[in-house]
Scaffold this motif. Structure first.
Motif, PDB file in Angstrom:
ATOM      1  N   VAL A  13       0.831  -1.210   0.000  1.00 41.27           N
ATOM      2  CA  VAL A  13       0.000   0.000   0.000  1.00 41.27           C
ATOM      3  C   VAL A  13       0.863   1.257   0.000  1.00 41.27           C
ATOM      4  CG1 VAL A  13      -2.086  -1.049   0.957  1.00 41.27           C
ATOM      5  CG2 VAL A  13      -0.364  -0.099   2.515  1.00 41.27           C
ATOM      6  N   HIS A  14       2.047   1.171   0.584  1.00 41.61           N
ATOM      7  CA  HIS A  14       2.962   2.320   0.581  1.00 41.61           C
ATOM      8  C   HIS A  14       3.471   2.584  -0.837  1.00 41.61           C
ATOM      9  CE1 HIS A  14       5.859   5.232   1.950  1.00 41.61           C
ATOM     10  NE2 HIS A  14       6.869   4.499   1.523  1.00 41.61           N
ATOM     11  N   VAL A  15       3.914   1.550  -1.524  1.00 44.72           N
ATOM     12  CA  VAL A  15       4.439   1.689  -2.886  1.00 44.72           C
ATOM     13  C   VAL A  15       3.353   2.212  -3.827  1.00 44.72           C
ATOM     14  CG1 VAL A  15       5.310   0.346  -4.863  1.00 44.72           C
ATOM     15  CG2 VAL A  15       6.261  -0.019  -2.593  1.00 44.72           C
ATOM     16  N   ARG A  16       2.116   1.797  -3.605  1.00 47.86           N
ATOM     17  CA  ARG A  16       1.009   2.243  -4.456  1.00 47.86           C
ATOM     18  C   ARG A  16       0.403   3.573  -3.989  1.00 47.86           C
ATOM     19  NH1 ARG A  16       0.020  -3.285  -3.858  1.00 47.86           N
ATOM     20  NH2 ARG A  16      -1.684  -2.921  -2.405  1.00 47.86           N
ATOM     21  N   ASN A  17       1.036   4.213  -3.003  1.00 47.68           N
ATOM     22  CA  ASN A  17       0.547   5.501  -2.470  1.00 47.68           C
ATOM     23  C   ASN A  17      -0.909   5.435  -2.020  1.00 47.68           C
ATOM     24  OD1 ASN A  17       2.975   7.019  -2.802  1.00 47.68           O
ATOM     25  ND2 ASN A  17       2.565   7.035  -4.996  1.00 47.68           N
ATOM     26  N   ILE A  54      -7.486   5.123  -1.436  1.00 47.62           N
ATOM     27  CA  ILE A  54      -7.028   5.097  -0.033  1.00 47.62           C
ATOM     28  C   ILE A  54      -7.347   3.717   0.528  1.00 47.62           C
ATOM     29  CG2 ILE A  54      -7.176   6.086   2.277  1.00 47.62           C
ATOM     30  CD1 ILE A  54      -8.485   8.577   1.023  1.00 47.62           C
ATOM     31  N   ASP A  55      -6.309   2.982   0.859  1.00 53.32           N
ATOM     32  CA  ASP A  55      -6.533   1.663   1.444  1.00 53.32           C
ATOM     33  C   ASP A  55      -6.502   1.717   2.965  1.00 53.32           C
ATOM     34  OD1 ASP A  55      -6.878  -1.263   0.766  1.00 53.32           O
ATOM     35  OD2 ASP A  55      -5.209  -1.339   2.182  1.00 53.32           O
ATOM     36  N   THR A  56      -5.728   2.648   3.495  1.00 50.26           N
ATOM     37  CA  THR A  56      -5.567   2.744   4.940  1.00 50.26           C
ATOM     38  C   THR A  56      -5.189   4.183   5.305  1.00 50.26           C
ATOM     39  OG1 THR A  56      -4.536   1.605   6.827  1.00 50.26           O
ATOM     40  CG2 THR A  56      -3.111   2.117   4.971  1.00 50.26           C
TER      41      THR A  56
END
Length: 190
Positions: free
Chosen positions: A34-38, A72-74
């Motif tokens: 999720v970080h890499v995919r912003n 937004i996943d998180t």
């Protein structure tokens, strides 16, 4: 906390901690994707009281529930000005859980806890295992249940993550933690 922190400083410190500790030490094997995919929303609350923070939590929960996962996943809701004492923060988690129920989002979203003074039950304050959840500032991690379910299904032995993290931290030790260059990030832990 005596120093005034800007939103930019709080977010930068949290991102550095996420990259070096959470992702770098693989404390959460689900964080990197999720970080890499912003897909992580970083928000700093200006709240000065628990009531103001609860209002911000509810807004962010609603936003997360209404926004597509691809966007937004998180959410990491950083609140540097309120609940800086871990025991007060820990008590507030019950309020957040009750609020999730009240707005009918329990089962859809959940909240995880991270704090500069994080302490697991039955540990000493400086026990290195506590550092698995020690963020630069008090932070509420708003998570989609479906994302957790998918991550757990894809990760073999997900139930062992907690034990693996403690083992990682014990091998690393305080000296290894300090070598990550997070000393400035963790300056608020005491």
């Amino acid at each position: 906390m005596s120093a005034v922190v800007s939103n930019e400083e709080a977010i930068a410190a949290t991102q550095l901690w996420l990259e070096r500790a959470v992702i770098g030490l693989n404390l959460c094997p689900f964080a990197k994707g999720v970080h890499v995919r912003n897909q992580i929303r970083f928000v700093v609350s200006a709240a000065q009281t628990p009531e103001e923070l609860l209002s911000d939590v509810l807004k962010e929960l609603e936003l997360l529930a209404e926004t597509a996962r691809e966007k937004i996943d998180t959410t990491l809701l950083i609140h540097p000005h309120v609940l800086t004492d871990f025991l007060d923060y820990n008590d507030f988690l019950e309020v957040v859980d009750a609020a999730l129920e009240e707005v009918d989002l329990a089962g859809e979203l959940q909240v995880a806890s991270m704090h500069p003074q994080y302490q697991f039950a039955d540990t000493e304050p400086d026990d290195i295992s506590n550092y698995t959840n020690r963020s630069p500032y008090p932070t509420l991690h708003l998570i989609r249940e479906v994302s957790i379910d998918e991550a757990v299904a894809a990760f073999p032995a997900a139930e062992m993550i907690f034990e693996k993290n403690i083992e990682t931290m014990r091998k690393l030790g305080h000296e290894g933690w300090d070598a990550l260059g997070l000393a400035e990030v963790q300056r608020h832990k005491k």
